[in-house]
Design a protein around this motif. Structure first.
Motif, PDB file in Angstrom:
ATOM      1  N   UNK A 164       0.835  -1.196   0.000  1.00 38.23           N
ATOM      2  CA  UNK A 164       0.000   0.000   0.000  1.00 38.23           C
ATOM      3  C   UNK A 164       0.871   1.248   0.000  1.00 38.23           C
ATOM      4  N   UNK A 165       0.471   2.229  -0.794  1.00 40.12           N
ATOM      5  CA  UNK A 165       1.074   3.548  -0.711  1.00 40.12           C
ATOM      6  C   UNK A 165       0.475   4.239   0.510  1.00 40.12           C
ATOM      7  N   UNK A 166       1.292   4.479   1.522  1.00 41.89           N
ATOM      8  CA  UNK A 166       0.768   4.967   2.794  1.00 41.89           C
ATOM      9  C   UNK A 166       0.250   6.400   2.720  1.00 41.89           C
ATOM     10  N   UNK A 167       0.611   7.122   1.679  1.00 40.99           N
ATOM     11  CA  UNK A 167       0.070   8.472   1.542  1.00 40.99           C
ATOM     12  C   UNK A 167      -1.370   8.441   1.059  1.00 40.99           C
ATOM     13  N   UNK A 168      -1.642   7.661   0.021  1.00 44.51           N
ATOM     14  CA  UNK A 168      -2.959   7.702  -0.626  1.00 44.51           C
ATOM     15  C   UNK A 168      -3.866   6.535  -0.274  1.00 44.51           C
ATOM     16  N   UNK A 169      -3.297   5.447   0.259  1.00 43.15           N
ATOM     17  CA  UNK A 169      -4.087   4.240   0.501  1.00 43.15           C
ATOM     18  C   UNK A 169      -4.281   3.396  -0.740  1.00 43.15           C
ATOM     19  N   UNK A 170      -3.734   3.821  -1.866  1.00 42.83           N
ATOM     20  CA  UNK A 170      -3.819   3.050  -3.102  1.00 42.83           C
ATOM     21  C   UNK A 170      -2.774   1.932  -3.093  1.00 42.83           C
ATOM     22  N   UNK A 171      -2.927   0.921  -3.944  1.00 44.33           N
ATOM     23  CA  UNK A 171      -1.863  -0.077  -4.082  1.00 44.33           C
ATOM     24  C   UNK A 171      -0.563   0.621  -4.480  1.00 44.33           C
ATOM     25  N   UNK A 172       0.574   0.152  -3.910  1.00 39.05           N
ATOM     26  CA  UNK A 172       1.827   0.736  -4.360  1.00 39.05           C
ATOM     27  C   UNK A 172       2.180   0.179  -5.732  1.00 39.05           C
ATOM     28  N   UNK A 193      -6.296  14.008  -5.142  1.00 38.14           N
ATOM     29  CA  UNK A 193      -6.170  13.680  -6.555  1.00 38.14           C
ATOM     30  C   UNK A 193      -6.233  12.172  -6.777  1.00 38.14           C
ATOM     31  N   UNK A 194      -5.580  11.402  -5.909  1.00 35.11           N
ATOM     32  CA  UNK A 194      -5.668   9.953  -6.014  1.00 35.11           C
ATOM     33  C   UNK A 194      -7.099   9.462  -5.904  1.00 35.11           C
ATOM     34  N   UNK A 195      -7.865  10.091  -5.020  1.00 33.75           N
ATOM     35  CA  UNK A 195      -9.274   9.719  -4.865  1.00 33.75           C
ATOM     36  C   UNK A 195     -10.070  10.035  -6.123  1.00 33.75           C
ATOM     37  N   UNK A 196      -9.776  11.179  -6.744  1.00 31.28           N
ATOM     38  CA  UNK A 196     -10.470  11.548  -7.974  1.00 31.28           C
ATOM     39  C   UNK A 196     -10.181  10.542  -9.076  1.00 31.28           C
ATOM     40  N   UNK A 197      -8.903  10.220  -9.277  1.00 33.83           N
ATOM     41  CA  UNK A 197      -8.536   9.298 -10.355  1.00 33.83           C
ATOM     42  C   UNK A 197      -9.179   7.938 -10.125  1.00 33.83           C
ATOM     43  N   UNK A 231     -10.801  -0.961 -12.517  1.00 32.56           N
ATOM     44  CA  UNK A 231      -9.660  -1.850 -12.275  1.00 32.56           C
ATOM     45  C   UNK A 231      -8.767  -1.263 -11.187  1.00 32.56           C
ATOM     46  N   UNK A 232      -7.565  -0.785 -11.519  1.00 29.72           N
ATOM     47  CA  UNK A 232      -6.628  -0.403 -10.465  1.00 29.72           C
ATOM     48  C   UNK A 232      -5.961   0.939 -10.765  1.00 29.72           C
ATOM     49  N   UNK A 233      -5.593   1.632  -9.677  1.00 27.93           N
ATOM     50  CA  UNK A 233      -4.879   2.907  -9.746  1.00 27.93           C
ATOM     51  C   UNK A 233      -3.750   2.864  -8.732  1.00 27.93           C
ATOM     52  N   UNK A 234      -2.599   3.446  -9.067  1.00 24.60           N
ATOM     53  CA  UNK A 234      -1.491   3.544  -8.128  1.00 24.60           C
ATOM     54  C   UNK A 234      -0.903   4.943  -8.181  1.00 24.60           C
ATOM     55  N   UNK A 263       5.929  10.242  -6.357  1.00 21.88           N
ATOM     56  CA  UNK A 263       5.759  11.679  -6.187  1.00 21.88           C
ATOM     57  C   UNK A 263       4.361  12.119  -6.638  1.00 21.88           C
ATOM     58  N   UNK A 264       4.295  12.964  -7.676  1.00 22.64           N
ATOM     59  CA  UNK A 264       3.007  13.477  -8.149  1.00 22.64           C
ATOM     60  C   UNK A 264       2.563  12.778  -9.424  1.00 22.64           C
ATOM     61  N   UNK A 265       2.978  11.534  -9.608  1.00 26.48           N
ATOM     62  CA  UNK A 265       2.616  10.758 -10.792  1.00 26.48           C
ATOM     63  C   UNK A 265       1.691   9.609 -10.393  1.00 26.48           C
ATOM     64  N   UNK A 266       0.627   9.422 -11.174  1.00 29.31           N
ATOM     65  CA  UNK A 266      -0.330   8.347 -10.933  1.00 29.31           C
ATOM     66  C   UNK A 266      -0.477   7.515 -12.199  1.00 29.31           C
ATOM     67  N   UNK A 267      -0.912   6.278 -12.019  1.00 28.27           N
ATOM     68  CA  UNK A 267      -1.058   5.362 -13.141  1.00 28.27           C
ATOM     69  C   UNK A 267      -2.324   4.548 -12.945  1.00 28.27           C
ATOM     70  N   UNK A 268      -3.107   4.428 -14.021  1.00 32.28           N
ATOM     71  CA  UNK A 268      -4.352   3.666 -13.959  1.00 32.28           C
ATOM     72  C   UNK A 268      -4.375   2.627 -15.066  1.00 32.28           C
TER      73      UNK A 268
END
Length: 206
Positions: free
Chosen positions: A55-63, A114-118, A125-128, A132-137
């Motif tokens: 887990x990414x501890x900042x956003x709660x998303x999968x690392x 922003x992670x919540x929005x994406x 499916x999945x978002x990570x 830094x300030x980069x996200x991937x879906x």
């Protein structure tokens, strides 16, 4: 003063703005509360090591490691590939200046929202948070550019974030076997980086 999210005209635009406001106001705040809880739990020593490694501890998303593992399973599934998959890499422009001006706490809160929005715009499916300030879906190729535009509209959570913008790199996954998740992620990243300094160009396909 005008609300940056509510600026604009037209019924369709207003509907999109209401949708964005709902995403930002509800899930962003919920994830921010989750962030505070998670940080306190980790400090207290009760968070299982196995879970923090995924887990990414900042956003709660999968690392990113967990994301690649989940994505690889999808890429290996012929039925999933047949649905037309895409990887979308997001880069927030001017975020370093935002951090410098408003502080790292404000920057962290922004990334959580922003992670919540994406995740809400691409829920299937999945978002990570890539780094830094980069996200991937990873998502299905449905209304893709419209959904990316929704993310872009939601960047201006408040007046402070009005100067930020989002670039997106897109890789449309071919329906073929033996695809590697790491390489597919890199392709979406390469597409995004190719337009980093291109004025007026916000989306790029690999």
């Amino acid at each position: 003063a005008a609300d940056p999210i509510s600026d604009g005209a037209g019924g369709a635009a207003n509907e999109r703005q209401m949708f964005v406001r709902a995403i930002v106001g509800q899930t962003g705040d919920a994830l921010h509360r989750q962030l505070i809880t998670s940080k306190n739990t980790v400090r207290g020593g009760t968070f299982m090591q196995a879970s923090t490694e995924q887990i990414d501890l900042l956003t709660g998303l999968p690392n990113i490691n967990r994301f690649c593992s989940l994505s690889q399973k999808i890429l290996d599934d012929a039925a999933e590939r047949a649905k037309s998959l895409v990887f979308v890499y997001f880069d927030v422009l001017n975020f370093r200046a935002y951090n410098y001006r408003y502080g790292f706490d404000a920057g962290e809160q922004y990334l959580v929202r922003l992670g919540a929005v994406i995740k809400n715009v691409f829920p299937e499916l999945h978002v990570t948070r890539f780094a830094d300030d980069h996200f991937l879906a990873i998502a299905y190729n449905r209304d893709l550019e419209q959904r990316i535009d929704l993310v872009r509209q939601s960047v201006a959570f408040d007046r402070r974030s009005k100067s930020l913008n989002v670039k997106a790199g897109i890789y449309v996954v071919p329906n073929e076997p033996n695809l590697q998740a790491v390489r597919v992620c890199d392709n979406a990243k390469i597409a995004c980086e190719s337009i980093k300094n291109a004025s007026g160009v916000n989306n790029c396909y690999y």
